[in-house]
Design an enzyme around this catalytic site. Structure first.
Site, PDB file in Angstrom:
ATOM      1  N   TYR A   1       0.845  -1.201   0.000  1.00  0.00           N
ATOM      2  CA  TYR A   1       0.000   0.000   0.000  1.00  0.00           C
ATOM      3  C   TYR A   1       0.875   1.243   0.000  1.00  0.00           C
ATOM      4  O   TYR A   1       1.869   1.315   0.740  1.00  0.00           O
ATOM      5  CB  TYR A   1      -0.917   0.007   1.219  1.00  0.00           C
ATOM      6  CG  TYR A   1      -1.789   1.240   1.286  1.00  0.00           C
ATOM      7  CD1 TYR A   1      -2.789   1.451   0.348  1.00  0.00           C
ATOM      8  CD2 TYR A   1      -1.594   2.200   2.276  1.00  0.00           C
ATOM      9  CE1 TYR A   1      -3.581   2.588   0.398  1.00  0.00           C
ATOM     10  CE2 TYR A   1      -2.388   3.327   2.332  1.00  0.00           C
ATOM     11  CZ  TYR A   1      -3.379   3.523   1.385  1.00  0.00           C
ATOM     12  OH  TYR A   1      -4.158   4.655   1.421  1.00  0.00           O
TER      13      TYR A   1
ATOM     14  N   ASP B   1      -0.741  15.909   5.508  1.00  0.00           N
ATOM     15  CA  ASP B   1      -1.610  15.171   4.590  1.00  0.00           C
ATOM     16  C   ASP B   1      -2.881  15.974   4.320  1.00  0.00           C
ATOM     17  O   ASP B   1      -3.969  15.653   4.802  1.00  0.00           O
ATOM     18  CB  ASP B   1      -1.955  13.811   5.206  1.00  0.00           C
ATOM     19  CG  ASP B   1      -2.789  12.947   4.262  1.00  0.00           C
ATOM     20  OD1 ASP B   1      -2.733  13.175   3.040  1.00  0.00           O
ATOM     21  OD2 ASP B   1      -3.503  12.051   4.758  1.00  0.00           O
TER      22      ASP B   1
ATOM     23  N   ASP C   1      -2.937   5.423  -2.808  1.00  0.00           N
ATOM     24  CA  ASP C   1      -3.853   6.437  -2.293  1.00  0.00           C
ATOM     25  C   ASP C   1      -3.967   7.554  -3.328  1.00  0.00           C
ATOM     26  O   ASP C   1      -2.995   8.266  -3.594  1.00  0.00           O
ATOM     27  CB  ASP C   1      -3.285   6.975  -0.974  1.00  0.00           C
ATOM     28  CG  ASP C   1      -4.177   7.993  -0.299  1.00  0.00           C
ATOM     29  OD1 ASP C   1      -5.177   8.422  -0.905  1.00  0.00           O
ATOM     30  OD2 ASP C   1      -3.861   8.357   0.852  1.00  0.00           O
TER      31      ASP C   1
ATOM     32  N   ASP D   1      -6.133  10.094  -3.044  1.00  0.00           N
ATOM     33  CA  ASP D   1      -6.779  11.257  -2.427  1.00  0.00           C
ATOM     34  C   ASP D   1      -8.114  11.556  -3.112  1.00  0.00           C
ATOM     35  O   ASP D   1      -8.912  10.654  -3.332  1.00  0.00           O
ATOM     36  CB  ASP D   1      -5.838  12.466  -2.442  1.00  0.00           C
ATOM     37  CG  ASP D   1      -4.756  12.389  -1.370  1.00  0.00           C
ATOM     38  OD1 ASP D   1      -4.914  11.571  -0.437  1.00  0.00           O
ATOM     39  OD2 ASP D   1      -3.755  13.119  -1.462  1.00  0.00           O
TER      40      ASP D   1
ATOM     41  N   HIS E   1      -7.373   4.089  -4.722  1.00  0.00           N
ATOM     42  CA  HIS E   1      -8.645   4.451  -4.093  1.00  0.00           C
ATOM     43  C   HIS E   1      -8.835   5.962  -4.134  1.00  0.00           C
ATOM     44  O   HIS E   1      -7.889   6.741  -3.972  1.00  0.00           O
ATOM     45  CB  HIS E   1      -8.780   3.880  -2.675  1.00  0.00           C
ATOM     46  CG  HIS E   1      -7.863   4.439  -1.631  1.00  0.00           C
ATOM     47  ND1 HIS E   1      -7.972   5.714  -1.133  1.00  0.00           N
ATOM     48  CD2 HIS E   1      -6.841   3.867  -0.940  1.00  0.00           C
ATOM     49  CE1 HIS E   1      -7.068   5.912  -0.203  1.00  0.00           C
ATOM     50  NE2 HIS E   1      -6.353   4.809  -0.074  1.00  0.00           N
TER      51      HIS E   1
ATOM     52  N   GLU F   1     -11.379   9.189  -2.701  1.00  0.00           N
ATOM     53  CA  GLU F   1     -12.222   9.488  -1.550  1.00  0.00           C
ATOM     54  C   GLU F   1     -13.207  10.612  -1.860  1.00  0.00           C
ATOM     55  O   GLU F   1     -12.963  11.441  -2.743  1.00  0.00           O
ATOM     56  CB  GLU F   1     -11.369   9.857  -0.345  1.00  0.00           C
ATOM     57  CG  GLU F   1     -10.543  11.110  -0.544  1.00  0.00           C
ATOM     58  CD  GLU F   1      -9.390  11.222   0.442  1.00  0.00           C
ATOM     59  OE1 GLU F   1      -9.302  12.265   1.121  1.00  0.00           O
ATOM     60  OE2 GLU F   1      -8.574  10.289   0.526  1.00  0.00           O
TER      61      GLU F   1
ATOM     62  N   CYS G   1      -6.835  13.554   6.795  1.00  0.00           N
ATOM     63  CA  CYS G   1      -6.785  12.150   7.185  1.00  0.00           C
ATOM     64  C   CYS G   1      -8.188  11.719   7.569  1.00  0.00           C
ATOM     65  O   CYS G   1      -8.930  12.457   8.237  1.00  0.00           O
ATOM     66  CB  CYS G   1      -5.828  11.966   8.357  1.00  0.00           C
ATOM     67  SG  CYS G   1      -5.984  10.358   9.177  1.00  0.00           S
TER      68      CYS G   1
ATOM     69  N   ARG H   1     -13.570   5.197  -1.794  1.00  0.00           N
ATOM     70  CA  ARG H   1     -13.552   5.383  -0.339  1.00  0.00           C
ATOM     71  C   ARG H   1     -14.624   6.388   0.042  1.00  0.00           C
ATOM     72  O   ARG H   1     -14.758   7.440  -0.587  1.00  0.00           O
ATOM     73  CB  ARG H   1     -12.178   5.890   0.090  1.00  0.00           C
ATOM     74  CG  ARG H   1     -12.127   6.431   1.515  1.00  0.00           C
ATOM     75  CD  ARG H   1     -10.733   6.872   1.882  1.00  0.00           C
ATOM     76  NE  ARG H   1     -10.741   7.998   2.799  1.00  0.00           N
ATOM     77  CZ  ARG H   1      -9.656   8.569   3.319  1.00  0.00           C
ATOM     78  NH1 ARG H   1      -8.462   8.082   3.016  1.00  0.00           N
ATOM     79  NH2 ARG H   1      -9.752   9.615   4.128  1.00  0.00           N
TER      80      ARG H   1
ATOM     81  N   GLU I   1     -14.191   4.382   5.456  1.00  0.00           N
ATOM     82  CA  GLU I   1     -13.126   4.913   6.315  1.00  0.00           C
ATOM     83  C   GLU I   1     -13.649   5.268   7.699  1.00  0.00           C
ATOM     84  O   GLU I   1     -14.790   5.734   7.869  1.00  0.00           O
ATOM     85  CB  GLU I   1     -12.501   6.141   5.647  1.00  0.00           C
ATOM     86  CG  GLU I   1     -11.451   6.866   6.473  1.00  0.00           C
ATOM     87  CD  GLU I   1     -10.204   6.031   6.760  1.00  0.00           C
ATOM     88  OE1 GLU I   1     -10.347   4.908   7.293  1.00  0.00           O
ATOM     89  OE2 GLU I   1      -9.091   6.512   6.493  1.00  0.00           O
TER      90      GLU I   1
ATOM     91  N   ASN J   1      -9.101  -0.284   6.949  1.00  0.00           N
ATOM     92  CA  ASN J   1      -7.901   0.496   7.258  1.00  0.00           C
ATOM     93  C   ASN J   1      -7.555   0.322   8.724  1.00  0.00           C
ATOM     94  O   ASN J   1      -8.284   0.775   9.598  1.00  0.00           O
ATOM     95  CB  ASN J   1      -8.158   1.976   6.946  1.00  0.00           C
ATOM     96  CG  ASN J   1      -6.964   2.853   7.290  1.00  0.00           C
ATOM     97  OD1 ASN J   1      -5.872   2.366   7.565  1.00  0.00           O
ATOM     98  ND2 ASN J   1      -7.172   4.162   7.270  1.00  0.00           N
TER      99      ASN J   1
END
Length: 306
Positions: free
Chosen positions: A51, A65, A92, A94, A119, A121, A129, A162, A192, A215
């Site tokens: 990952y 982040d 990731d 985002d 993924h 989101e 986060c 996500r 998430e 996660n």
């Protein structure tokens, strides 16, 4: 063995290999590995997929982040991780770095860099986060449009949607969004920041037959569960996104403190990977042997004519 001299270089696209791993009954375990060296160590430990965390990449660059890194930044990490370990890598993505066209660009760039899966989101920028408060969500329709764009652009990339809706819209809202994203073309769903075993089980119960990603981050809203426990709750994949970075950062912090305190590293040597161990990990001597087999020094025998 190093990627450039391996006899078993992958002949199938990374996304195809990722799907094959998900066809097995056991949960797919993916530790975070955002550097080539970390990828090699994870592979040596027996992991079959990795990952690539946005938080880990950002922190390595000295940034929070908050969606500040770029597609090119991420591709730099994808290339080194994918080619070092030759394992499928979930990345990731985002919020997709923009709207639908930006998402399509991201998908193509990630595939070309060697990613197996991504993924996306449903947050708005500046994203946070998933385990922090005050996250702002995009509309389900806008997120669905991004998922559809990713599906249209991908060749083999596995697409995971996500949703961060559980905190603000409850389980009902998160499930409704997940169904919308599946209709738009997502291959799997990542709920998430669920906060209990009951929530994980109920989410899985409401989406029968859907591949789900869990996660297991530390210091967040999710209690500690093992991979076996997530599998029993109905999850096909689990990530430990930043664990490796947290351990490494703590070790570096202690090293620097020891140098300041002791005037050198003499009291920390026992905690270090030795030079021999590092060379074994990166295949140093195999590269030397390859170089010797390819390049032979030619010594001129005569003076050239004038």
């Amino acid at each position: 063995m190093p990627y450039v001299i391996a006899d078993d270089l992958p002949t199938e696209p990374a996304g195809v290999r990722f799907r094959r791993l998900l066809e097995r009954p056991q949960i797919l375990e993916m530790p975070g590995a955002h550097l080539g060296l970390a990828a090699l160590l994870a592979k040596r430990a027996g992991f079959e997929a990795l990952y690539l965390s946005g938080a880990a990449m950002s922190a390595t660059m000295g940034l929070p982040d908050l969606g500040m890194i770029t597609v090119d930044d991420v591709c730099f990490h994808i290339r080194q991780v994918a080619r070092a370990a030759m394992l499928p890598v979930l990345v990731d993505g985002d919020t997709g770095y923009g709207e639908a066209l930006n998402v399509m660009h991201m998908v193509r760039a990630f595939e070309e860099a060697g990613a197996a899966a991504v993924h996306l989101e449903d947050q708005l920028l500046p994203k946070k986060c998933g385990h922090l408060n005050d996250k702002k969500l995009a509309s389900a329709d806008d997120m669905a449009a991004k998922v559809a764009a990713a599906r249209k652009a991908r060749r083999h990339l596995y697409i995971i949607a996500r949703t961060d809706a559980a905190a603000s819209e409850g389980l009902e809202g998160a499930v409704a969004r997940a169904k919308r994203y599946l209709e738009a073309g997502a291959d799997a769903i990542f709920p998430e920041a669920l906060t209990s075993a009951e929530m994980f089980r109920e989410f899985a119960r409401r989406l029968p037959g859907v591949k789900l990603l869990a996660n297991m981050t530390e210091f967040g809203r999710t209690p500690f569960f093992t991979a076996a426990e997530f599998q029993a709750m109905g999850y096909a994949m689990v990530i430990w996104p930043v664990s490796h970075l947290r351990v490494a950062a703590k070790a570096m912090e202690e090293l620097y403190a020891a140098i300041r305190r002791d005037g050198g590293t003499q009291n920390m040597v026992g905690r270090m990977q030795t030079r021999a161990e590092l060379y074994e990990t990166i295949g140093y001597h195999a590269y030397e042997a390859l170089d010797a087999s390819l390049v032979r020094t030619v010594v001129p025998e005569d003076m050239p004519a004038r």
